[in-house]
Design a protein around this motif. Structure first.
Motif, PDB file in Angstrom:
ATOM      1  N   ALA A  92      -3.098 -14.302  -1.895  1.00 34.18           N
ATOM      2  CA  ALA A  92      -4.093 -15.338  -2.180  1.00 34.18           C
ATOM      3  C   ALA A  92      -4.057 -16.437  -1.121  1.00 34.18           C
ATOM      4  O   ALA A  92      -5.100 -16.952  -0.715  1.00 34.18           O
ATOM      5  CB  ALA A  92      -3.871 -15.923  -3.576  1.00 34.18           C
ATOM      6  N   ARG A 132     -11.518 -25.087  -6.480  1.00 40.94           N
ATOM      7  CA  ARG A 132     -11.812 -23.730  -6.954  1.00 40.94           C
ATOM      8  C   ARG A 132     -10.651 -22.796  -6.607  1.00 40.94           C
ATOM      9  O   ARG A 132     -10.291 -21.919  -7.377  1.00 40.94           O
ATOM     10  CB  ARG A 132     -13.120 -23.245  -6.339  1.00 40.94           C
ATOM     11  CG  ARG A 132     -13.610 -21.917  -6.843  1.00 40.94           C
ATOM     12  CD  ARG A 132     -15.012 -21.548  -6.353  1.00 40.94           C
ATOM     13  NE  ARG A 132     -15.216 -21.749  -4.928  1.00 40.94           N
ATOM     14  CZ  ARG A 132     -15.930 -22.740  -4.380  1.00 40.94           C
ATOM     15  NH1 ARG A 132     -16.510 -23.633  -5.136  1.00 40.94           N
ATOM     16  NH2 ARG A 132     -16.071 -22.845  -3.070  1.00 40.94           N
ATOM     17  N   ALA A 173      -7.830 -16.658  -6.432  1.00 45.17           N
ATOM     18  CA  ALA A 173      -6.911 -15.886  -7.277  1.00 45.17           C
ATOM     19  C   ALA A 173      -6.775 -14.464  -6.744  1.00 45.17           C
ATOM     20  O   ALA A 173      -7.734 -13.889  -6.213  1.00 45.17           O
ATOM     21  CB  ALA A 173      -7.405 -15.855  -8.712  1.00 45.17           C
ATOM     22  N   SER A 174      -5.562 -13.908  -6.887  1.00 47.53           N
ATOM     23  CA  SER A 174      -5.284 -12.529  -6.505  1.00 47.53           C
ATOM     24  C   SER A 174      -4.212 -11.979  -7.434  1.00 47.53           C
ATOM     25  O   SER A 174      -3.144 -12.582  -7.554  1.00 47.53           O
ATOM     26  CB  SER A 174      -4.799 -12.481  -5.050  1.00 47.53           C
ATOM     27  OG  SER A 174      -4.410 -11.157  -4.700  1.00 47.53           O
ATOM     28  N   GLY A 219      -3.811 -11.969 -10.591  1.00 52.52           N
ATOM     29  CA  GLY A 219      -3.384 -12.838 -11.680  1.00 52.52           C
ATOM     30  C   GLY A 219      -2.670 -14.103 -11.240  1.00 52.52           C
ATOM     31  O   GLY A 219      -2.146 -14.840 -12.069  1.00 52.52           O
ATOM     32  N   LYS A 220      -2.615 -14.367  -9.953  1.00 54.65           N
ATOM     33  CA  LYS A 220      -2.003 -15.593  -9.431  1.00 54.65           C
ATOM     34  C   LYS A 220      -3.068 -16.399  -8.698  1.00 54.65           C
ATOM     35  O   LYS A 220      -3.980 -15.849  -8.095  1.00 54.65           O
ATOM     36  CB  LYS A 220      -0.845 -15.282  -8.477  1.00 54.65           C
ATOM     37  CG  LYS A 220       0.286 -14.503  -9.125  1.00 54.65           C
ATOM     38  CD  LYS A 220       0.970 -15.272 -10.216  1.00 54.65           C
ATOM     39  CE  LYS A 220       2.123 -14.493 -10.824  1.00 54.65           C
ATOM     40  NZ  LYS A 220       2.803 -15.237 -11.855  1.00 54.65           N
ATOM     41  N   TRP A 221      -2.944 -17.729  -8.743  1.00 57.28           N
ATOM     42  CA  TRP A 221      -3.951 -18.635  -8.176  1.00 57.28           C
ATOM     43  C   TRP A 221      -3.295 -19.622  -7.225  1.00 57.28           C
ATOM     44  O   TRP A 221      -2.171 -20.076  -7.468  1.00 57.28           O
ATOM     45  CB  TRP A 221      -4.625 -19.391  -9.322  1.00 57.28           C
ATOM     46  CG  TRP A 221      -5.679 -20.361  -8.905  1.00 57.28           C
ATOM     47  CD1 TRP A 221      -7.009 -20.099  -8.757  1.00 57.28           C
ATOM     48  CD2 TRP A 221      -5.514 -21.753  -8.612  1.00 57.28           C
ATOM     49  NE1 TRP A 221      -7.670 -21.246  -8.368  1.00 57.28           N
ATOM     50  CE2 TRP A 221      -6.773 -22.272  -8.272  1.00 57.28           C
ATOM     51  CE3 TRP A 221      -4.415 -22.600  -8.585  1.00 57.28           C
ATOM     52  CZ2 TRP A 221      -6.971 -23.606  -7.929  1.00 57.28           C
ATOM     53  CZ3 TRP A 221      -4.596 -23.932  -8.238  1.00 57.28           C
ATOM     54  CH2 TRP A 221      -5.867 -24.417  -7.922  1.00 57.28           C
ATOM     55  N   ASN A 258       4.669 -20.530 -10.769  1.00 63.58           N
ATOM     56  CA  ASN A 258       4.031 -21.827 -10.979  1.00 63.58           C
ATOM     57  C   ASN A 258       4.808 -22.933 -10.259  1.00 63.58           C
ATOM     58  O   ASN A 258       5.987 -23.137 -10.519  1.00 63.58           O
ATOM     59  CB  ASN A 258       3.958 -22.171 -12.469  1.00 63.58           C
ATOM     60  CG  ASN A 258       3.080 -21.212 -13.238  1.00 63.58           C
ATOM     61  OD1 ASN A 258       2.345 -20.418 -12.659  1.00 63.58           O
ATOM     62  ND2 ASN A 258       3.158 -21.266 -14.549  1.00 63.58           N
ATOM     63  N   THR A 282       0.427 -23.443  -6.842  1.00 62.26           N
ATOM     64  CA  THR A 282       0.447 -22.009  -7.099  1.00 62.26           C
ATOM     65  C   THR A 282       0.708 -21.830  -8.596  1.00 62.26           C
ATOM     66  O   THR A 282       1.533 -22.530  -9.161  1.00 62.26           O
ATOM     67  CB  THR A 282       1.562 -21.292  -6.300  1.00 62.26           C
ATOM     68  OG1 THR A 282       2.835 -21.798  -6.690  1.00 62.26           O
ATOM     69  CG2 THR A 282       1.368 -21.477  -4.800  1.00 62.26           C
ATOM     70  N   TRP A 283      -0.009 -20.904  -9.234  1.00 62.09           N
ATOM     71  CA  TRP A 283       0.247 -20.653 -10.656  1.00 62.09           C
ATOM     72  C   TRP A 283      -0.391 -19.360 -11.138  1.00 62.09           C
ATOM     73  O   TRP A 283      -1.242 -18.788 -10.460  1.00 62.09           O
ATOM     74  CB  TRP A 283      -0.150 -21.819 -11.544  1.00 62.09           C
ATOM     75  CG  TRP A 283      -1.555 -22.335 -11.451  1.00 62.09           C
ATOM     76  CD1 TRP A 283      -2.061 -23.149 -10.508  1.00 62.09           C
ATOM     77  CD2 TRP A 283      -2.628 -22.121 -12.376  1.00 62.09           C
ATOM     78  NE1 TRP A 283      -3.367 -23.462 -10.772  1.00 62.09           N
ATOM     79  CE2 TRP A 283      -3.737 -22.830 -11.907  1.00 62.09           C
ATOM     80  CE3 TRP A 283      -2.749 -21.384 -13.546  1.00 62.09           C
ATOM     81  CZ2 TRP A 283      -4.972 -22.826 -12.568  1.00 62.09           C
ATOM     82  CZ3 TRP A 283      -3.976 -21.389 -14.196  1.00 62.09           C
ATOM     83  CH2 TRP A 283      -5.063 -22.099 -13.714  1.00 62.09           C
ATOM     84  N   ALA A 284       0.041 -18.931 -12.315  1.00 61.23           N
ATOM     85  CA  ALA A 284      -0.516 -17.736 -12.931  1.00 61.23           C
ATOM     86  C   ALA A 284      -1.912 -18.059 -13.424  1.00 61.23           C
ATOM     87  O   ALA A 284      -2.115 -19.019 -14.146  1.00 61.23           O
ATOM     88  CB  ALA A 284       0.377 -17.279 -14.087  1.00 61.23           C
ATOM     89  N   ALA A 285      -2.863 -17.256 -12.989  1.00 66.57           N
ATOM     90  CA  ALA A 285      -4.273 -17.492 -13.353  1.00 66.57           C
ATOM     91  C   ALA A 285      -4.544 -17.031 -14.773  1.00 66.57           C
ATOM     92  O   ALA A 285      -3.887 -16.217 -15.324  1.00 66.57           O
ATOM     93  CB  ALA A 285      -5.194 -16.763 -12.379  1.00 66.57           C
TER      94      ALA A 285
END
Length: 115
Positions: free
Chosen positions: A36, A55, A58-59, A61-63, A97, A112-115
């Protein structure tokens, strides 16, 4: 003069090694975040705050993204975007995260975090 040149060269080399180390650690521990970062930081004219930074991308499930309160908006060069998000990623716990402030007066928050 020679000593200051040598010191500058040593600091540059150690910064490069650290950045490379963060990239390797990020890729190893959080490959989807690393992917990502590569896509998100590909924008050459990114400023923060911006809709693009909020915005994020995400890739798997991570953002990743960059939130900000800078006034006026601050430009984020691609190499800074990559190295700073890789640092956040490398220091993230198992869930990925994490966040860290950068920019003038800490007005940019790299996330960075789990989407």
């Amino acid at each position: 003069m020679k000593l200051s040149s040598l010191l500058a060269a040593a600091l540059t080399a150690s910064t490069t090694v650290l950045a490379d180390s963060n990239g390797v650690t990020c890729l190893k521990n959080h490959p989807n975040i690393h992917n990502a970062i590569g896509v998100f930081c590909g924008k050459s004219n990114m400023v923060i705050p911006s809709a693009y930074g909020n915005r994020g991308f995400a890739s798997g499930g991570k953002w990743v993204g960059i939130r900000g309160t800078c006034s006026p908006a601050q430009w984020v060069p691609m190499n800074w975007c990559i190295s700073q998000l890789e640092e956040v990623c490398a220091q993230a716990p198992g869930d990925g995260n994490n966040q860290k402030k950068f920019g003038k007066n800490g007005c940019q928050t790299f996330v960075t975090w789990a989407a």
